[in-house]
Design an enzyme around this catalytic site. Sequence first.
Site: not given
Length: 443
Positions: A269, A272, A338-339, A372, A431
Site C-alpha cells: 500500500q 501507491h 480503508e483496508h 485490489d 394534515h
Amino acid sequence: MPILTTVDLRTRTLTAAELTAALPRAELDVEAAAAAVRPVVEDVKERGAAAVRDASERFDGIRPEHLRVPQAELERALAGLDPAIRAALEESAARVRRVDEAHRRTDASVQVVPGGTVTQRWVPVRRVGLYVPGGRAVLPSSVVMNVVPAQVAGVEQIVLASPPQKEHGGLPHPTILAACALLGVTEVIAAGGAQAIALLAHGAEDLGDGSGLEGVDLVTGPGNVYVAAAKRLVRGTVGIDAEAGPTEIAILADDTADPAYVAADLISQAEHDPLAASVLVTDSEALLTAVEEQLAVQVPQAMHEQRIRTALAGPQSGVVLVDGLEQGLAVVNAYGAEHLEIHTADAASAAARVTNAGAVFVGPYAPVSLGDYAAGSNHVLPTGGSSRYDSGLSVQTFLRGIHVVQYDREALASARTAATALADAEGLPSHGRAIDIRFEKDC
C-alpha cells in the site's frame, strides 16, 4: 534504523477521543484543497469544455483535441491490449459481478395491516459519472470496480472520465480505454482532476465535437485530494460516493503472524503514494523486530523504493504496540482503516468483532492486493476513518430506495386515530383534515 515510528499504548487507558488522536493519520486538508480548486469548478460550470481544456493544459501539460474519446480509439485500444491483461480484467470483472449480483437488493413488500402495504423498491440511478485516476499508476482495475457494480445495478447511462496523457496524444491511457471497451462503456471523457469532476457534474453544451455532455446524477471513483475537494464542491448538484483520500492499510497481528507477509503487505500500500498510510497494530515486540528486519530487506528490492520509504516514514504510518487482542481491536476500530488485515491466532473470530473498516482481509492468504484485483470485493473504499459511517463502492451505491405506500379505506381507518392525533400534537391540523375528509364525504 527502523523505518516505522512506534506508538506504545501498552498500560495506557485512553478515552475514545484520546485513542483516536494518538493513532497515525494522514494530514489531508480537503477544505484547503477545496479553496484551491473552487475557481476551476466554477469555471467549468460557466464555460464548459473550454475551461476543461484550459485546466488540462495547465495541470496535465496537454490540451486534448478530443474531450470525448472517439469510438475508434476505444476499439483500437482493446485490439492492442495484451492478452494476459485482457484475461486478467475479464476474470476480475467476472468475480466482482458475481459478488454484486448476489448482493443486489430486491424489492420487498410488507403488509402493515390488512389492506395496507409498504413496498421498498430499489431503483438504479439513471446516469452516473465514474472517475478513474491516471497519475502515478495506471489503474484499469478501477474501471472494473466502478463500472461493474453500476451495470449490475441497472444504470442506464455510464460516462467515465480519466486524465489525458501527453504521451498518448491527449487521450487517457490505452489500458484504461481498453478496459472501458471490454466492459462496453462507450462514453469516455479525456479529463482529469477537479475539472473532470466539475464536467461530470455540470455537463457542457458542446464538447467541441458538435455534441454536448449531459450532467450526471452521481459521481464515484477514487482520486487525489483535489478530486476529493471537487467532489465536496459539487455535492448537492450530484451525489457522490465519498471523499476518498490516500490509501491506507492497518494490520492487526500477534506472534503467530509471518513477518515477511506483514512487511510485504505494508509495502504494497505504501507503493501507491508518498501519503499512503501503513499501520501495524501488534502486542508482539518480537514480531515488530522481525517485520522491521523484513522491511530492511524488501524495501530496497521494490521498484518504487523512495516512494515507499517516504510513505512508511511519514506521520501517517507506524506501529502501535498494544497489551493484547482486546486493546488491538479497540485500536483498529478507532482507526477505521480503508483496508484491515487480521493476522492473529483466530483471525476469523477477531474479524467478526471489527466494526469499522472499509474491507477486512482475514488470515495469511487474503492480502489487500487480492482485494485490489481479484477477490470479487471492491477496492473503492472509505478512507480517513470514514468507515465509521460510510461503506465501500458496491452495487448498492447505484441504487435508490423508494417507498411505495398503498392503503385501502379500511386500512386508512385503522391509522386515522394515530395520524390525526400526531398532526394535532405538531400543530398541523390540515394534515389530519386530509385524512378525516375521506371519511366525512361518505357520511
